[in-house]
Design a protein around this motif. Structure first.
Motif, PDB file in Angstrom:
ATOM      1  N   ARG A 177       0.833  -1.201   0.000  1.00 59.64           N
ATOM      2  CA  ARG A 177       0.000   0.000   0.000  1.00 59.64           C
ATOM      3  C   ARG A 177       0.873   1.258   0.000  1.00 59.64           C
ATOM      4  O   ARG A 177       0.537   2.272  -0.613  1.00 59.64           O
ATOM      5  N   PHE A 178       2.008   1.188   0.740  1.00 54.81           N
ATOM      6  CA  PHE A 178       2.926   2.338   0.773  1.00 54.81           C
ATOM      7  C   PHE A 178       3.563   2.571  -0.593  1.00 54.81           C
ATOM      8  O   PHE A 178       3.737   3.722  -1.033  1.00 54.81           O
ATOM      9  N   GLN A 179       3.882   1.480  -1.302  1.00 53.30           N
ATOM     10  CA  GLN A 179       4.527   1.598  -2.612  1.00 53.30           C
ATOM     11  C   GLN A 179       3.611   2.275  -3.640  1.00 53.30           C
ATOM     12  O   GLN A 179       4.086   3.005  -4.513  1.00 53.30           O
ATOM     13  N   ILE A 180       2.300   2.025  -3.518  1.00 54.84           N
ATOM     14  CA  ILE A 180       1.371   2.601  -4.505  1.00 54.84           C
ATOM     15  C   ILE A 180       0.754   3.889  -3.996  1.00 54.84           C
ATOM     16  O   ILE A 180      -0.151   4.452  -4.625  1.00 54.84           O
ATOM     17  N   GLY A 181       1.209   4.322  -2.792  1.00 52.82           N
ATOM     18  CA  GLY A 181       0.780   5.604  -2.287  1.00 52.82           C
ATOM     19  C   GLY A 181      -0.539   5.604  -1.545  1.00 52.82           C
ATOM     20  O   GLY A 181      -1.102   6.687  -1.305  1.00 52.82           O
ATOM     21  N   LYS A 182      -1.019   4.452  -1.154  1.00 57.34           N
ATOM     22  CA  LYS A 182      -2.282   4.402  -0.420  1.00 57.34           C
ATOM     23  C   LYS A 182      -2.082   4.336   1.097  1.00 57.34           C
ATOM     24  O   LYS A 182      -3.059   4.278   1.840  1.00 57.34           O
ATOM     25  N   ALA A 183      -0.843   4.290   1.550  1.00 59.84           N
ATOM     26  CA  ALA A 183      -0.558   4.230   2.988  1.00 59.84           C
ATOM     27  C   ALA A 183       0.707   5.020   3.265  1.00 59.84           C
ATOM     28  O   ALA A 183       1.568   5.182   2.391  1.00 59.84           O
ATOM     29  N   SER A 184       0.799   5.520   4.486  1.00 54.81           N
ATOM     30  CA  SER A 184       1.975   6.288   4.886  1.00 54.81           C
ATOM     31  C   SER A 184       3.063   5.363   5.430  1.00 54.81           C
ATOM     32  O   SER A 184       2.822   4.204   5.762  1.00 54.81           O
ATOM     33  N   LYS A 185       4.259   5.946   5.531  1.00 54.32           N
ATOM     34  CA  LYS A 185       5.378   5.195   6.131  1.00 54.32           C
ATOM     35  C   LYS A 185       5.083   4.863   7.593  1.00 54.32           C
ATOM     36  O   LYS A 185       5.517   3.823   8.114  1.00 54.32           O
ATOM     37  N   LEU A 186       4.333   5.734   8.262  1.00 51.03           N
ATOM     38  CA  LEU A 186       3.986   5.506   9.671  1.00 51.03           C
ATOM     39  C   LEU A 186       3.202   4.210   9.837  1.00 51.03           C
ATOM     40  O   LEU A 186       3.420   3.476  10.792  1.00 51.03           O
ATOM     41  N   GLU A 187       2.292   3.926   8.886  1.00 50.92           N
ATOM     42  CA  GLU A 187       1.509   2.690   8.977  1.00 50.92           C
ATOM     43  C   GLU A 187       2.425   1.476   8.878  1.00 50.92           C
ATOM     44  O   GLU A 187       2.263   0.506   9.623  1.00 50.92           O
ATOM     45  N   VAL A 188       3.388   1.537   7.981  1.00 53.49           N
ATOM     46  CA  VAL A 188       4.328   0.418   7.827  1.00 53.49           C
ATOM     47  C   VAL A 188       5.135   0.220   9.104  1.00 53.49           C
ATOM     48  O   VAL A 188       5.336  -0.901   9.580  1.00 53.49           O
ATOM     49  N   LEU A 189       5.591   1.330   9.698  1.00 52.40           N
ATOM     50  CA  LEU A 189       6.380   1.228  10.932  1.00 52.40           C
ATOM     51  C   LEU A 189       5.549   0.666  12.088  1.00 52.40           C
ATOM     52  O   LEU A 189       6.053  -0.126  12.901  1.00 52.40           O
ATOM     53  N   ASN A 190       4.300   1.077  12.168  1.00 50.34           N
ATOM     54  CA  ASN A 190       3.434   0.547  13.234  1.00 50.34           C
ATOM     55  C   ASN A 190       3.249  -0.967  13.104  1.00 50.34           C
ATOM     56  O   ASN A 190       3.284  -1.698  14.101  1.00 50.34           O
ATOM     57  N   VAL A 191       3.059  -1.423  11.879  1.00 48.85           N
ATOM     58  CA  VAL A 191       2.897  -2.870  11.670  1.00 48.85           C
ATOM     59  C   VAL A 191       4.192  -3.596  12.026  1.00 48.85           C
ATOM     60  O   VAL A 191       4.173  -4.685  12.619  1.00 48.85           O
ATOM     61  N   GLN A 192       5.345  -2.983  11.680  1.00 46.16           N
ATOM     62  CA  GLN A 192       6.633  -3.590  12.020  1.00 46.16           C
ATOM     63  C   GLN A 192       6.807  -3.693  13.538  1.00 46.16           C
ATOM     64  O   GLN A 192       7.310  -4.703  14.057  1.00 46.16           O
ATOM     65  N   VAL A 193       6.387  -2.656  14.265  1.00 52.45           N
ATOM     66  CA  VAL A 193       6.452  -2.693  15.737  1.00 52.45           C
ATOM     67  C   VAL A 193       5.573  -3.811  16.282  1.00 52.45           C
ATOM     68  O   VAL A 193       5.957  -4.532  17.207  1.00 52.45           O
ATOM     69  N   ASN A 194       4.375  -3.975  15.709  1.00 53.61           N
ATOM     70  CA  ASN A 194       3.487  -5.056  16.153  1.00 53.61           C
ATOM     71  C   ASN A 194       4.127  -6.431  15.936  1.00 53.61           C
ATOM     72  O   ASN A 194       4.046  -7.318  16.791  1.00 53.61           O
ATOM     73  N   LEU A 195       4.763  -6.582  14.765  1.00 52.81           N
ATOM     74  CA  LEU A 195       5.418  -7.864  14.477  1.00 52.81           C
ATOM     75  C   LEU A 195       6.559  -8.121  15.444  1.00 52.81           C
ATOM     76  O   LEU A 195       6.732  -9.234  15.946  1.00 52.81           O
ATOM     77  N   ASN A 196       7.344  -7.097  15.729  1.00 50.31           N
ATOM     78  CA  ASN A 196       8.449  -7.254  16.687  1.00 50.31           C
ATOM     79  C   ASN A 196       7.925  -7.618  18.082  1.00 50.31           C
ATOM     80  O   ASN A 196       8.540  -8.394  18.808  1.00 50.31           O
ATOM     81  N   SER A 197       6.785  -7.032  18.455  1.00 51.47           N
ATOM     82  CA  SER A 197       6.187  -7.348  19.751  1.00 51.47           C
ATOM     83  C   SER A 197       5.784  -8.819  19.814  1.00 51.47           C
ATOM     84  O   SER A 197       6.002  -9.495  20.832  1.00 51.47           O
ATOM     85  N   ASP A 198       5.231  -9.330  18.711  1.00 48.70           N
ATOM     86  CA  ASP A 198       4.855 -10.754  18.667  1.00 48.70           C
ATOM     87  C   ASP A 198       6.093 -11.641  18.767  1.00 48.70           C
ATOM     88  O   ASP A 198       6.076 -12.680  19.452  1.00 48.70           O
ATOM     89  N   GLU A 199       7.165 -11.244  18.097  1.00 47.24           N
ATOM     90  CA  GLU A 199       8.406 -12.022  18.153  1.00 47.24           C
ATOM     91  C   GLU A 199       8.963 -12.062  19.579  1.00 47.24           C
ATOM     92  O   GLU A 199       9.484 -13.075  20.041  1.00 47.24           O
TER      93      GLU A 199
END
Length: 434
Positions: A177-199
């Motif tokens: 979504r970020f690559q096609i401009g439908k999402a911000s970089k902040l959304e990607v970072l938030n998802v990355q934080v969630n994944l790290n929390s699960d790990e």
């Protein structure tokens, strides 16, 4: 949506089964503990001692036979003055004596104390058997509790692994979504934080499982580093009835049985003490040989052999009122044991009532959490559809994901608590099966 349902299906598939390891069943864990557990082995040794002590001889019912031998020699300068005034002297006068034989002693009556002592030894053996059963029941309970705790933690680990897969898929979606401009970089970072929390949660859960397996290996008395897999699922009995449990506990609860035996032992102790008021009659017999030599004296050599026999009787007339004191103490012991029986019965009944209430509550919670899990699953599916078309944010999807994972975790924990409640109730009754 097909990919979504594939991810949801992973929540029900144990990730760890991909590892080639032997599955340790609950029955096998209990069997190993019964063979190797140190507490069980030590209690078996105590029971073996009690069995060895249960003999007629130890109770005083059998005679004793003793072989005796003695020899003495002397070399002295002797001087004897006779009645007539004659003086006899001899330097280095030798005197030798030797005695040997067998003697038999048998207490044929001691106020029936010997019979009370034999009965007491028999009750001590029975007590040892119940103590062994108690240790076995306690060990089985500990093993099952630890085993099903590992099952729970493994299931929770599988839930975390599946959540990681969903988070990984979310991250890919967010990056696209970020690559096609439908999402911000902040959304990607938030998802990355969630994944790290699960790990991070996964690493902590793996540590917990390893520690639990170490403890179960200790209970089974085998190599602490021995790794294994446990069964994926477990079931609990929903049909236990409190009235039936209370009736069974009155005759099967091992603590009650031990205290009842203690009362019986106290009664036999009182009987043994009272027997000391009566006379003790003992038969004595023997066959002996004796010989002696003397260099100076009226008899230079003598010998004798033959049978000796007789009877002795003794009766305690007065011992400073100690007999009365000991009897009173023994009676207090009997009364105390009777009170302990009533107290223990009340405690056992109260424990069963409270444990049964927890058991029923946990069963109700398990049913409720099963409904919640199905609702959370449906909600996650709807949320995923909205997230794919961009009508909701990644944060909202994360909330739905966490709600579903938490609902799954609560369901597994509720089933686990219901199983532990069942084990605890059966352990209180004294009839813990698998």
């Amino acid at each position: 949506m097909n990919k979504f349902y594939y991810l949801l299906a992973l929540l029900f598939i144990p990730i760890g089964t991909a590892v080639s390891q032997n599955i340790l069943t609950a029955q096998e864990a209990v069997s190993l503990a019964m063979q190797n557990n140190f507490d069980v082995l030590l209690t078996k040794n105590d029971l073996a001692v009690a069995k060895e002590n249960l003999t007629y001889g130890n109770a005083g019912l059998l005679p004793s036979l003793t072989a005796n031998f003695s020899q003495s020699n002397s070399n002295q300068n002797s001087k004897q003055t006779q009645v007539s005034g004659e003086v006899r002297e001899l330097d280095n006068a030798k005197n030798n004596s030797m005695n040997y034989g067998v003697s038999l002693g048998w207490t044929i009556f001691d106020g029936f104390g010997m019979f009370a002592r034999y009965d007491k030894l028999n009750e001590l053996k029975a007590r040892g058997e119940i103590e062994l059963q108690s240790v076995i029941i306690s060990t089985v309970g500990d093993v099952l509790n630890m085993y099903y705790t590992i099952v729970l933690e493994e299931n929770l680990l599988n839930t975390i692994d599946s959540s990681i897969m969903i988070s990984t898929d979310r991250l890919k979606t967010a990056e696209n979504r970020f690559q096609i401009g439908k999402a911000s970089k902040l959304e990607v970072l938030n998802v990355q934080v969630n994944l790290n929390s699960d790990e991070s949660l996964r690493l902590k859960k793996i540590e917990t499982i390893r520690n639990l397996k170490t403890e179960l290996n200790r209970l089974m008395a085998r190599d602490l580093n021995n790794d294994f897999q446990v069964e994926e699922q477990f079931h609990f009995n929903e049909n236990l009835k409190m009235d039936d449990l209370l009736i069974q506990a009155s005759s099967q609860n091992l603590e009650l049985q031990l205290i009842k035996l203690d009362k019986r032992i106290a009664e036999l102790e009182l009987k043994d003490v009272k027997s000391r008021r009566l006379p003790i009659v003992r038969l004595n017999s023997g066959y002996n040989f004796s010989s002696s030599e003397s260099s100076l004296g009226f008899v230079s050599q003598s010998s004798a052999r033959g049978l000796t026999y007789g009877v002795t009787a003794s009766f305690n007339i007065f011992d400073g009122f100690n007999q009365r004191r000991i009897e009173r103490i023994a009676k207090i012991g009997v009364e105390k044991a009777g009170i302990q029986i009533e107290r223990s019965k009340a405690l056992v009944d109260a424990s069963i009532v409270k444990a049964y209430q927890s058991y029923m509550t946990n069963i109700s919670l398990a049913k409720l959490e099963d409904k919640n899990e199905r609702i959370a699953k449906q909600n996650l599916g709807i949320t995923l559809d909205k997230y794919k078309i961009g009508t909701i944010s990644a944060v909202e999807f994360r909330d739905a994901q966490e709600n579903y994972v938490n609902a799954m975790s609560r369901l597994k924990e509720a089933n686990y608590l219901a199983k532990l409640s069942e084990i605890g109730l059966k352990e209180l009754v004294g009839n813990l099966d698998l």
